[in-house]
Design an enzyme around this catalytic site. Structure first.
Site, PDB file in Angstrom:
ATOM      1  N   CYS A 152       0.963  -1.295  -0.156  1.00 50.44           N
ATOM      2  CA  CYS A 152      -0.203   0.005   0.122  1.00 50.44           C
ATOM      3  C   CYS A 152       1.059   1.435   0.037  1.00 50.44           C
ATOM      4  O   CYS A 152       0.598   2.146  -0.868  1.00 50.44           O
ATOM      5  CB  CYS A 152      -0.721   0.242   0.843  1.00 50.44           C
ATOM      6  SG  CYS A 152       0.013  -0.736   2.407  1.00 50.44           S
ATOM      7  N   GLU A 204       7.949  -4.137   5.887  1.00 53.34           N
ATOM      8  CA  GLU A 204       7.277  -3.012   5.105  1.00 53.34           C
ATOM      9  C   GLU A 204       8.271  -2.236   4.225  1.00 53.34           C
ATOM     10  O   GLU A 204       8.348  -2.059   3.264  1.00 53.34           O
ATOM     11  CB  GLU A 204       6.545  -1.790   6.666  1.00 53.34           C
ATOM     12  CG  GLU A 204       5.338  -1.069   5.326  1.00 53.34           C
ATOM     13  CD  GLU A 204       3.795  -1.607   5.023  1.00 53.34           C
ATOM     14  OE1 GLU A 204       4.048  -2.908   5.131  1.00 53.34           O
ATOM     15  OE2 GLU A 204       3.505  -1.217   4.622  1.00 53.34           O
ATOM     16  N   ARG A 228       3.844   3.354  12.186  1.00 50.51           N
ATOM     17  CA  ARG A 228       2.713   3.198  12.207  1.00 50.51           C
ATOM     18  C   ARG A 228       1.912   4.328  12.939  1.00 50.51           C
ATOM     19  O   ARG A 228       2.559   4.453  14.408  1.00 50.51           O
ATOM     20  CB  ARG A 228       2.295   1.806  13.247  1.00 50.51           C
ATOM     21  CG  ARG A 228       0.773   1.887  12.924  1.00 50.51           C
ATOM     22  CD  ARG A 228       0.590   1.031  12.178  1.00 50.51           C
ATOM     23  NE  ARG A 228       0.596   0.181  11.642  1.00 50.51           N
ATOM     24  CZ  ARG A 228       0.348  -0.517  10.395  1.00 50.51           C
ATOM     25  NH1 ARG A 228       0.193  -0.203   9.479  1.00 50.51           N
ATOM     26  NH2 ARG A 228       1.370  -1.982  10.273  1.00 50.51           N
ATOM     27  N   HIS A 235      -2.122   5.855   4.494  1.00 48.22           N
ATOM     28  CA  HIS A 235      -0.765   6.382   5.103  1.00 48.22           C
ATOM     29  C   HIS A 235      -0.524   7.521   3.903  1.00 48.22           C
ATOM     30  O   HIS A 235      -0.940   8.166   2.523  1.00 48.22           O
ATOM     31  CB  HIS A 235      -0.158   5.145   3.921  1.00 48.22           C
ATOM     32  CG  HIS A 235      -0.230   3.985   4.376  1.00 48.22           C
ATOM     33  ND1 HIS A 235      -1.119   4.049   5.817  1.00 48.22           N
ATOM     34  CD2 HIS A 235      -0.045   2.873   4.199  1.00 48.22           C
ATOM     35  CE1 HIS A 235      -1.061   2.380   5.960  1.00 48.22           C
ATOM     36  NE2 HIS A 235      -0.489   1.921   4.761  1.00 48.22           N
TER      37      HIS A 235
HETATM   38  N1  LIG Z   1      -4.905  -3.229   4.900  1.00 45.59           N
HETATM   39  C1  LIG Z   1      -4.222  -2.928   4.085  1.00 45.59           C
HETATM   40  O1  LIG Z   1      -4.100  -1.477   4.174  1.00 45.59           O
HETATM   41  C2  LIG Z   1      -3.764  -3.307   3.114  1.00 45.59           C
HETATM   42  C3  LIG Z   1      -3.301  -3.209   2.121  1.00 45.59           C
HETATM   43  C4  LIG Z   1      -2.190  -3.740   0.776  1.00 45.59           C
HETATM   44  C5  LIG Z   1      -2.475  -4.899   0.912  1.00 45.59           C
HETATM   45  N2  LIG Z   1      -2.641  -5.842   2.688  1.00 45.59           N
HETATM   46  C6  LIG Z   1      -2.431  -7.522   1.961  1.00 45.59           C
HETATM   47  O2  LIG Z   1      -3.686  -7.497   1.428  1.00 45.59           O
HETATM   48  C7  LIG Z   1      -4.427  -9.186   2.369  1.00 45.59           C
HETATM   49  C8  LIG Z   1      -5.256  -8.784   3.205  1.00 45.59           C
HETATM   50  O3  LIG Z   1      -5.191  -7.861   4.106  1.00 45.59           O
HETATM   51  P1  LIG Z   1      -6.291  -7.484   4.974  1.00 45.59           P
HETATM   52  O4  LIG Z   1      -5.285  -6.559   6.201  1.00 45.59           O
HETATM   53  O5  LIG Z   1      -7.693  -6.895   4.927  1.00 45.59           O
HETATM   54  O6  LIG Z   1      -6.420  -8.604   6.522  1.00 45.59           O
HETATM   55  P2  LIG Z   1      -7.687  -9.280   7.218  1.00 45.59           P
HETATM   56  O7  LIG Z   1      -8.084  -7.588   7.549  1.00 45.59           O
HETATM   57  O8  LIG Z   1      -6.774  -9.668   8.450  1.00 45.59           O
HETATM   58  O9  LIG Z   1      -7.898 -10.124   6.505  1.00 45.59           O
HETATM   59  C9  LIG Z   1      -7.914 -11.479   6.220  1.00 45.59           C
HETATM   60  C10 LIG Z   1      -8.470 -11.866   5.403  1.00 45.59           C
HETATM   61  O10 LIG Z   1      -8.234 -13.045   4.907  1.00 45.59           O
HETATM   62  C11 LIG Z   1      -9.410 -14.545   5.963  1.00 45.59           C
HETATM   63  N3  LIG Z   1      -8.910 -15.627   6.126  1.00 45.59           N
HETATM   64  C12 LIG Z   1      -7.407 -15.250   6.972  1.00 45.59           C
HETATM   65  N4  LIG Z   1      -6.635 -16.958   7.214  1.00 45.59           N
HETATM   66  C13 LIG Z   1      -7.884 -17.431   6.039  1.00 45.59           C
HETATM   67  C14 LIG Z   1      -7.098 -18.809   5.764  1.00 45.59           C
HETATM   68  N5  LIG Z   1      -6.365 -19.682   5.769  1.00 45.59           N
HETATM   69  N6  LIG Z   1      -8.275 -19.369   4.726  1.00 45.59           N
HETATM   70  C15 LIG Z   1      -8.641 -18.162   3.961  1.00 45.59           C
HETATM   71  N7  LIG Z   1      -9.418 -17.186   4.698  1.00 45.59           N
HETATM   72  C16 LIG Z   1      -8.535 -16.720   5.334  1.00 45.59           C
HETATM   73  C17 LIG Z   1     -10.240 -13.862   7.162  1.00 45.59           C
HETATM   74  O11 LIG Z   1     -11.469 -14.527   6.823  1.00 45.59           O
HETATM   75  P3  LIG Z   1     -11.949 -14.953   8.308  1.00 45.59           P
HETATM   76  O12 LIG Z   1     -13.071 -13.075   8.816  1.00 45.59           O
HETATM   77  O13 LIG Z   1     -12.518 -15.204   8.325  1.00 45.59           O
HETATM   78  O14 LIG Z   1     -10.728 -15.576   9.350  1.00 45.59           O
HETATM   79  C18 LIG Z   1      -9.943 -12.695   6.316  1.00 45.59           C
HETATM   80  O15 LIG Z   1     -11.482 -12.040   5.497  1.00 45.59           O
HETATM   81  C19 LIG Z   1      -2.995  -9.486   2.799  1.00 45.59           C
HETATM   82  O16 LIG Z   1      -1.887 -10.169   2.552  1.00 45.59           O
HETATM   83  C20 LIG Z   1      -2.548  -7.494   3.585  1.00 45.59           C
HETATM   84  O17 LIG Z   1      -0.873  -8.145   3.682  1.00 45.59           O
HETATM   85  C21 LIG Z   1      -3.508  -4.842   2.876  1.00 45.59           C
END
Ligand SMILES: NC(=O)c1ccc[n+]([C@@H]2O[C@H](COP(=O)([O-])OP(=O)(O)OC[C@H]3O[C@@H](n4cnc5c(N)ncnc54)[C@H](OP(=O)(O)O)[C@@H]3O)[C@@H](O)[C@H]2O)c1
Length: 341
Positions: A152, A204, A228, A235
């Protein structure tokens, strides 16, 4: 539901990024949100009871009674899903995304796990649309494909630098002030981040240093600090860039103002970079400004010292820096490979 729409699925739909996907896809003009998938414990529950809605606007009513499905590629095939958006944690994303590609799906991923593989683009339409040319070398269309988007913080930096690349980028020093939503949900403990600033985000800085080079196909010295801060969305980054050529503040502002990107794509803003010389601009609270919301990169505070140009930018980490960026990538993909006919 129009037959011309492409059926799409979201993996990790309950997370911070996943809910931006469902919000943006719930009324997308080209894509039809066909399957909403999270971890096993959610299967069979409605989306509205499973998701902790974080976004600063209403939960889309059309998603209220949607049931969360198990991850089942055969079921996705049966539903004629062609694009899969992945918001999975990196630890689980790699195997699933490669498996989907092998089965003919086109995957648009937010996870870092496949970003650095040869022939897998880290695509940002405004910065490197030519990386879509790598997709056939993955085996597409005989099999599917994986297209990633950047970390991001790197996304905001890459968009702001894209129209300045022509001056030759010798060195980049960047300090980011990253919001809590960047850590997903539930993310950091309130005890750790409330009224506090944490000077380290695991992995990061290495991502920024590595990804900016692959995205812009440049090889400058890159120095990054990622910090952070207790802000929910957006950001901020302060940046110093040294160019090969003489560049003035006026050149930078003109290049940003004239930069267009792909305004015809449904998720692209008319102007991808919006600059203001107001000294209080930009601020994190503007993260959901713009149209489409959260897709504009805001810049300000431009100055020149010796041969270096400095500026501040704001990127919405979960929209342009994540799900919105992936959807825009899928739009460019659909257009390039003629999938909307
Ligand atoms: N947040 C950001 O700003 C951002 C920016 C760029 C990229 N990313 C990337 O995008 C991805 C998601 O980030 P996030 O911030 O949305 O994370 P998050 O809030 O922790 O969400 C993770 C999601 O994945 C699901 N999940 C977790 N373990 C799983 C498994 N074993 N099998 C299937 N589903 C599973 C979770 O489902 P449950 O609710 O059922 O547990 C939830 O829907 C990550 O790779 C992160 O590095 C994030």
């Amino acid at each position: 539901m129009s037959n011309k729409k492409i059926n799409v699925a979201v993996l990790g739909a309950t997370g911070a990024v996943g809910q931006v996907f469902t919000w943006m896809l719930s009324r997308h003009p080209w894509f039809n949100l066909t399957a909403v998938i999270a971890s096993e414990r959610r299967v069979g529950h409605t989306y509205s009871e499973s998701v902790h809605w974080l976004l600063p606007f209403d939960f889309p009513p059309e998603l209220h009674d949607v049931r969360i499905q198990a991850y089942d590629p055969d079921a996705l095939k049966a539903m004629d899903v062609r694009f899969v958006f992945s918001a999975l944690p990196a630890e689980v994303a790699s195997d699933i995304e490669k498996d989907l590609r092998g089965r003919g799906f086109n995957v648009f991923s937010n996870a870092a796990s496949l970003r650095y593989e040869k022939n897998i683009p880290i695509l940002i339409p405004e910065a490197n649309p030519e990386q879509l040319d790598w997709v056939p070398s993955q085996g597409y269309p005989t099999i599917g494909s994986v297209v990633t988007n950047a970390n991001c913080a790197t996304t905001g930096l890459a968009v702001a630098l894209a129209p300045l690349k022509k001056y030759g980028i010798k060195e980049i020093s960047v300090s980011s002030y990253q919001s809590i939503s960047g850590a997903g949900y539930p993310g950091l403990s309130a005890l750790d981040i409330s009224g506090n600033v944490i000077p380290y985000i695991g992995g990061e800085e290495e991502k920024v240093e590595k990804e900016i080079k692959k995205i812009l196909d440049i090889n400058p010295a890159v120095y990054a600090y990622c910090i952070r801060v207790p802000v929910i969305f957006g950001h901020m980054e302060s940046v110093w860039v040294e160019f090969e050529q003489e560049v003035d503040v006026e050149d930078v502002i003109r290049d940003w103002n004239e930069f267009k990107g792909f305004p015809h794509l449904p998720s692209s803003p008319v102007q991808p970079i919006v600059y203001s010389d107001e000294v209080r601009f930009p601020q994190s609270k503007l993260a959901f400004w713009g149209e489409p919301r959260g897709m504009v990169v805001y810049t300000g505070r431009v100055k020149k010292q010796a041969r270096k140009i400095g500026f501040v930018l704001l990127v919405n980490n979960i929209v342009k820096g994540a799900a919105g960026g992936s959807i825009q990538n899928a739009e460019l993909f659909a257009e390039k490979f003629g999938l909307r006919k």
